[in-house]
Write an enzyme that holds these catalytic residues in place. Structure first.
Site, PDB file in Angstrom:
ATOM      1  N   GLY A  45       0.772  -1.242   0.000  1.00 14.09           N
ATOM      2  CA  GLY A  45       0.000   0.000   0.000  1.00 14.09           C
ATOM      3  C   GLY A  45       0.805   1.295   0.000  1.00 14.09           C
ATOM      4  N   GLU A 100       4.382   3.978   5.900  1.00 10.90           N
ATOM      5  CA  GLU A 100       3.160   3.163   5.851  1.00 10.90           C
ATOM      6  C   GLU A 100       2.029   3.973   5.218  1.00 10.90           C
ATOM      7  OE1 GLU A 100       1.750   0.571   5.563  1.00 10.90           O
ATOM      8  OE2 GLU A 100       1.129  -0.383   7.428  1.00 10.90           O
ATOM      9  N   ASP A 101       1.094   3.275   4.567  1.00 12.97           N
ATOM     10  CA  ASP A 101      -0.017   3.974   3.914  1.00 12.97           C
ATOM     11  C   ASP A 101      -1.038   4.494   4.927  1.00 12.97           C
ATOM     12  OD1 ASP A 101      -0.878   1.410   4.573  1.00 12.97           O
ATOM     13  OD2 ASP A 101      -1.811   0.987   2.639  1.00 12.97           O
ATOM     14  N   ASP A 104      -4.760   2.256  10.871  1.00 16.23           N
ATOM     15  CA  ASP A 104      -6.191   2.075  11.116  1.00 16.23           C
ATOM     16  C   ASP A 104      -6.351   1.649  12.578  1.00 16.23           C
ATOM     17  OD1 ASP A 104      -8.916   1.726  10.575  1.00 16.23           O
ATOM     18  OD2 ASP A 104      -8.665  -0.260   9.747  1.00 16.23           O
ATOM     19  N   LYS A 132      -6.598   6.892  10.900  1.00 14.84           N
ATOM     20  CA  LYS A 132      -8.031   6.867  11.239  1.00 14.84           C
ATOM     21  C   LYS A 132      -8.149   6.783  12.754  1.00 14.84           C
ATOM     22  CE  LYS A 132      -9.827   4.020   7.636  1.00 14.84           C
ATOM     23  NZ  LYS A 132     -10.400   2.699   7.325  1.00 14.84           N
ATOM     24  N   PHE A 153     -13.912   3.747   4.320  1.00 13.24           N
ATOM     25  CA  PHE A 153     -12.975   2.898   3.596  1.00 13.24           C
ATOM     26  C   PHE A 153     -12.342   3.712   2.484  1.00 13.24           C
ATOM     27  CE2 PHE A 153     -11.205  -0.287   0.893  1.00 13.24           C
ATOM     28  CZ  PHE A 153     -10.633  -1.128   1.822  1.00 13.24           C
ATOM     29  N   ASP A 160      -5.830   0.152  -1.697  1.00 17.23           N
ATOM     30  CA  ASP A 160      -6.685  -0.645  -2.579  1.00 17.23           C
ATOM     31  C   ASP A 160      -7.992  -1.052  -1.914  1.00 17.23           C
ATOM     32  OD1 ASP A 160      -5.424  -2.543  -0.748  1.00 17.23           O
ATOM     33  OD2 ASP A 160      -6.309  -4.079  -2.030  1.00 17.23           O
TER      34      ASP A 160
HETATM   35  P1  IMP Z   1      -4.302  -1.737  10.907  1.00 17.84           P
HETATM   36  O1  IMP Z   1      -5.757  -1.947  11.263  1.00 17.84           O
HETATM   37  O2  IMP Z   1      -3.798  -0.411  11.415  1.00 17.84           O
HETATM   38  O3  IMP Z   1      -3.478  -2.897  11.370  1.00 17.84           O
HETATM   39  O4  IMP Z   1      -4.220  -1.669   9.317  1.00 17.84           O
HETATM   40  C1  IMP Z   1      -3.944  -2.805   8.548  1.00 17.84           C
HETATM   41  C2  IMP Z   1      -3.895  -2.527   7.069  1.00 17.84           C
HETATM   42  O5  IMP Z   1      -5.241  -2.509   6.596  1.00 17.84           O
HETATM   43  C3  IMP Z   1      -3.321  -1.198   6.564  1.00 17.84           C
HETATM   44  O6  IMP Z   1      -1.918  -1.206   6.436  1.00 17.84           O
HETATM   45  C4  IMP Z   1      -3.974  -1.089   5.196  1.00 17.84           C
HETATM   46  O7  IMP Z   1      -3.237  -1.829   4.239  1.00 17.84           O
HETATM   47  C5  IMP Z   1      -5.325  -1.745   5.431  1.00 17.84           C
HETATM   48  N1  IMP Z   1      -6.390  -0.732   5.593  1.00 17.84           N
HETATM   49  C6  IMP Z   1      -6.911  -0.251   6.733  1.00 17.84           C
HETATM   50  N2  IMP Z   1      -7.883   0.652   6.477  1.00 17.84           N
HETATM   51  C7  IMP Z   1      -7.963   0.753   5.124  1.00 17.84           C
HETATM   52  C8  IMP Z   1      -8.772   1.547   4.223  1.00 17.84           C
HETATM   53  O8  IMP Z   1      -9.634   2.368   4.612  1.00 17.84           O
HETATM   54  N3  IMP Z   1      -8.561   1.355   2.896  1.00 17.84           N
HETATM   55  C9  IMP Z   1      -7.622   0.481   2.406  1.00 17.84           C
HETATM   56  N4  IMP Z   1      -6.851  -0.274   3.211  1.00 17.84           N
HETATM   57  C10 IMP Z   1      -7.014  -0.140   4.552  1.00 17.84           C
END
Ligand code: IMP
Length: 181
Positions: A45, A100-101, A104, A132, A153, A160
Site C-alpha cells: 500500500g 506506511e499507507d 487504522d 483513522k 474505507f 486498494d
Molecule cells: P491496521 O488496522 O492499522 O493494522 O491496518 C492494517 C492494514 O489494513 C493497513 O496497512 C492497510 O493496508 C489496510 N487498511 C486499513 N484501512 C484501510 C482503508 O480504509 N482502505 C484500504 N486499506 C485499509
C-alpha cells in the site's frame, strides 16, 4: 475518473497530497541531517506515497522494502501479522524511518515496530500517509503524518479495495462501504 464506482467520494486531491508531502519531506530532511537514514517501505500500500516522499527528502538515503500481511478483514483485524518479504540487510545501528499507507487499528504497525526493535536500529520513526483515529486499538506514535481521515474505507494513491484502485492519483472513500465479506 471513469474507472471509479458510483459510491466513490473524493477526499484529497493530487495537489493537496503533493503539497503535504513536500512539507513532510522538508521536516524529515531537517530531522536526519548528518545521519545515515534508511527508509523502510511497507508493501504494497505504501509504494506510491513512498515514491513521492523519498523524492521530497534531500539526503543521501537508503531505501528498503518489507512485505506484511495482516490476517482478518477490515472489521476484525486480528493483529496476527506475517512478514511475507523481509528486509535484505540488517538494520542494526541504522536510523530507520518506516513508511506506511494508513494506520487504522494500529495492530499491524504495533507488530512491525516491536519486531524491528529487536534488530537494534539506532532509531525508529514512522511516517504514515493517513490515520483513522476513531478506529485505534493500539496507540502507535506517528512522527510524520499526512492526513487524518474519518472512519471510511479509503482508496487511491496506493490504497486498494480488493486489489483495485491503487493507481488512482488522488484519495477518496467508498460510501456506502464495500461489502467486506
Ligand atoms: P491496521 O488496522 O492499522 O493494522 O491496518 C492494517 C492494514 O489494513 C493497513 O496497512 C492497510 O493496508 C489496510 N487498511 C486499513 N484501512 C484501510 C482503508 O480504509 N482502505 C484500504 N486499506 C485499509
Amino acid at each position: 475518473m471513469s474507472f471509479l464506482p458510483p459510491n466513490y467520494h473524493p477526499l484529497f486531491s493530487r495537489g493537496e497530497i503533493a503539497q503535504r508531502i513536500l512539507t513532510l519531506g522538508a521536516q524529515i530532511t531537517q530531522s536526519y541531517k548528518g545521519k545515515p537514514l534508511t527508509v523502510l517501505v511497507v508493501l504494497k500500500g505504501s509504494y506510491v506515497f513512498a515514491a513521492d516522499l523519498v523524492r521530497a527528502i534531500e539526503l543521501p538515503i537508503n531505501v528498503e522494502f518489507i512485505g506484511l500481511r495482516s490476517y482478518g478483514d477490515r472489521m476484525t483485524t486480528s493483529g496476527v501479522v506475517e512478514i511475507t518479504m523481509d528486509v535484505k540487510h540488517p538494520l542494526m545501528g541504522e536510523h530507520v524511518l518506516i513508511v506506511e499507507d494508513i494506520v487504522d487499528t494500529g495492530l499491524t504497525l504495533d507488530y512491525l515496530i516491536k519486531n524491528l526493535r529487536t534488530r537494534n536500529p539506532a532509531s525508529l520513526a514512522l511516517a504514515a500517509l493517513l490515520h483513522k483515529p476513531s478506529r485505534t486499538k493500539v496507540e502507535v506514535p506517528i512522527d510524520y503524518l499526512g492526513f487524518e481521515v474519518p472512519d471510511k474505507f479509503v482508496i487511491g494513491y496506493g490504497l486498494d479495495f480488493a486489489g483495485k484502485y491503487r493507481n488512482l492519483p488522488e484519495i477518496g472513500y467508498l460510501d456506502p462501504p464495500p461489502d467486506m465479506a
